[in-house]
Design a protein around this motif. Structure first.
Motif, short mmCIF file in Angstrom:
data_model
loop_
_atom_site.label_atom_id
_atom_site.label_comp_id
_atom_site.label_asym_id
_atom_site.label_seq_id
_atom_site.Cartn_x
_atom_site.Cartn_y
_atom_site.Cartn_z
N VAL A 177 -104.43 23.49 24.47
CA VAL A 177 -103.36 24.13 25.40
C VAL A 177 -102.48 24.61 24.59
O VAL A 177 -101.79 25.78 24.83
CB VAL A 177 -102.95 22.96 26.30
N GLN A 178 -102.08 24.28 23.43
CA GLN A 178 -101.07 24.75 22.70
C GLN A 178 -101.36 26.07 22.10
O GLN A 178 -100.59 27.21 21.86
CB GLN A 178 -100.51 23.81 21.61
N ILE A 179 -102.72 26.29 21.52
CA ILE A 179 -103.07 27.47 21.02
C ILE A 179 -103.16 28.64 22.18
O ILE A 179 -102.65 29.82 21.94
CB ILE A 179 -104.66 27.58 20.75
N VAL A 213 -100.22 13.28 24.85
CA VAL A 213 -99.13 14.39 24.82
C VAL A 213 -99.00 14.89 23.50
O VAL A 213 -98.91 14.13 22.62
CB VAL A 213 -97.86 13.88 25.35
N GLU A 214 -99.13 16.14 23.28
CA GLU A 214 -98.72 16.81 21.91
C GLU A 214 -97.45 17.70 22.02
O GLU A 214 -97.12 18.25 23.27
CB GLU A 214 -100.01 17.94 21.61
N GLY A 215 -96.99 18.08 20.97
CA GLY A 215 -95.66 18.47 20.96
C GLY A 215 -95.79 19.70 19.99
O GLY A 215 -96.48 19.74 18.83
N PHE A 308 -93.36 22.44 13.59
CA PHE A 308 -94.04 21.05 13.43
C PHE A 308 -94.62 20.87 14.75
O PHE A 308 -94.64 21.50 15.69
CB PHE A 308 -92.86 20.05 13.39
N ALA A 309 -95.66 19.86 14.71
CA ALA A 309 -96.54 19.32 16.00
C ALA A 309 -96.68 18.07 15.91
O ALA A 309 -96.36 17.44 14.78
CB ALA A 309 -97.89 20.31 15.93
N PHE A 310 -97.00 17.54 16.74
CA PHE A 310 -97.25 16.04 16.82
C PHE A 310 -98.20 15.63 18.06
O PHE A 310 -98.29 16.40 18.91
CB PHE A 310 -95.77 15.14 16.89
N GLY A 311 -98.77 14.57 18.00
CA GLY A 311 -99.71 13.87 19.32
C GLY A 311 -99.74 12.64 19.19
O GLY A 311 -99.63 11.82 18.18
N MET A 312 -99.46 12.14 20.34
CA MET A 312 -99.69 10.67 20.64
C MET A 312 -100.24 10.41 21.99
O MET A 312 -100.54 11.12 22.80
CB MET A 312 -98.10 9.83 20.70
#
Ligand code: 2NL
Length: 357
Positions: A177-179, A213-215, A308-312
């Motif tokens: 989704v982020q791509i 949830v990714e950011g 930056f990116a993160f995922g949890m």
């Protein structure tokens, strides 16, 4: 004539209900009633007699009719009084309890997370749960031979016989989704992507569908310091603590470089989890600086933009916050457990009183 009057006025006064009254009316002033019979006798009278008896009969008829009408009104009033006396409602009684629905804890936690990041300027991006292997893997620097593909326990969709294109997959993370968001919106970009993801894994700590949830934050001058601040603000707000220490441990993900897993300081005492104090560390997410190849795959120039990116996992932090011990409870069709954890009403269990291991 006076006898008639006395008789019918007496009967009318005594009538107990409307049907009795109707019987009296027919007998007295009906077509074949006693007054009508008397009227017929007028023909046999002398003109002088008739001149007296005629008006007297008419007056009698009028008098009986108005007595009937008055009595009828009186009976109706009495009937209404009786209903008012006996048929009453206590409008101060509480209403019957109704079954009230409530948000699923995962939806609720997803909304809490969204609200926190929204305050920091992140918008929400959504996308398909079935995607191509390019968006799910290649764009994220996970080529066909990469061991991460196997590690992700991917669900593959079927292709028609003779269709040799690579199969679509159930997304294993919300990164695709982020791509798509990078392609569509370009940089600078600040988004989070919450939603369901799929991996072929099922045991006490894994369900084949779970939530992530990714950011992603992209701009010309974003550093890991920004990542650290954003995550600190998130953890403090989500777990409702004034301060918390984060620990960044070096790690590896194909889509970030450098990469870090993030732990938060906590304590487990008497079955109660406390965030922000104590000597234990709890891993809550993975993160890093977006790999230049991933930025390029999103159609953005990695020489100009970085981020930056993160995922949890949403399910796990929902369990931590609301003290739900068994992951499988989320997907059980028996929702009594939901009520048990306080989700029936809007009263949430107190964070630091309600948590148990
Ligand atoms: C984990 C680790 C992570 C990301 C997800 C990401 C997405 C794009 C680019 C770069 Cl589009 N990274 N996502 C990055 C680091 C870690 O998740 O353990 N998740 C539960």
């Amino acid at each position: 004539m006076d006898d008639l009057k006395a008789k019918y006025l007496g009967q009318i006064a005594e009538a107990a209900d409307e049907s009795a009254l109707e019987a009296i009316r027919l007998a007295a002033v009906g077509k074949k009633g006693e007054v009508a019979l008397k009227m017929r006798e007028l023909g046999k009278m002398t003109p002088e007699e008739r001149q007296v008896a005629g008006p007297a009969l008419n007056a009698l008829k009028d008098e009986i009719n108005s007595a009937l009408a008055a009595k009828k009104a009186g009976l109706e009033d009495a009937a209404l009084d009786e209903r008012l006396r006996t048929e009453w409602l206590d409008v101060t009684l509480p209403s019957r309890p109704t079954r009230q629905g409530s948000l699923h804890p995962i939806s609720q936690v997803q909304e809490e997370i969204t609200a926190i990041f929204a305050e920091m300027g992140f918008s929400v991006a959504e996308g398909p749960r079935i995607d191509t292997d390019w968006y799910n893997f290649d764009a994220l620097n996970i080529p066909g031979h990469h061991p991460a593909r196997a590690e992700m326990d991917t669900f593959y969709m079927h292709r028609a016989e003779g269709d040799n294109r690579p199969p679509h997959v159930l997304r294993t993370h919300t990164s695709p989704v982020q791509i798509r968001a990078m392609e569509k919106m370009g940089a600078p970009l600040r988004i989070i992507c919450p939603g369901g993801v799929y991996r072929a894994d099922y045991d006490q700590t894994h369900t084949p569908m779970f939530h992530q949830v990714e950011g992603l934050a992209l701009d010309k001058d974003i550093s890991m310091a920004n990542l650290k601040w954003v995550l600190e603000e998130f953890v403090k707000s989500f777990f409702e603590v004034d301060d918390v220490e984060l620990r960044f441990r070096a790690s590896h993900f194909p889509f970030t470089e450098p990469s870090a897993e993030v732990d938060i300081r906590c304590s487990w005492q008497d079955g109660t989890l406390k965030i922000g104090e104590g000597d234990d560390w709890m891993e809550i997410l993975g993160s890093g600086m977006v790999h230049p190849k991933v930025i390029a795959a999103g159609g953005i120039d990695p020489e100009v933009y970085q981020g930056f990116a993160f995922g949890m996992g949403i399910d796990r932090i929902a369990m931590l916050k609301y003290g739900i011990p068994d992951l499988r409870a989320f997907f059980d069709s028996d929702l009594r457990w939901l009520r048990h954890y306080g989700f029936q009403s809007l009263d949430m269990p107190a964070l630091h009183g309600g948590l148990s291991r």
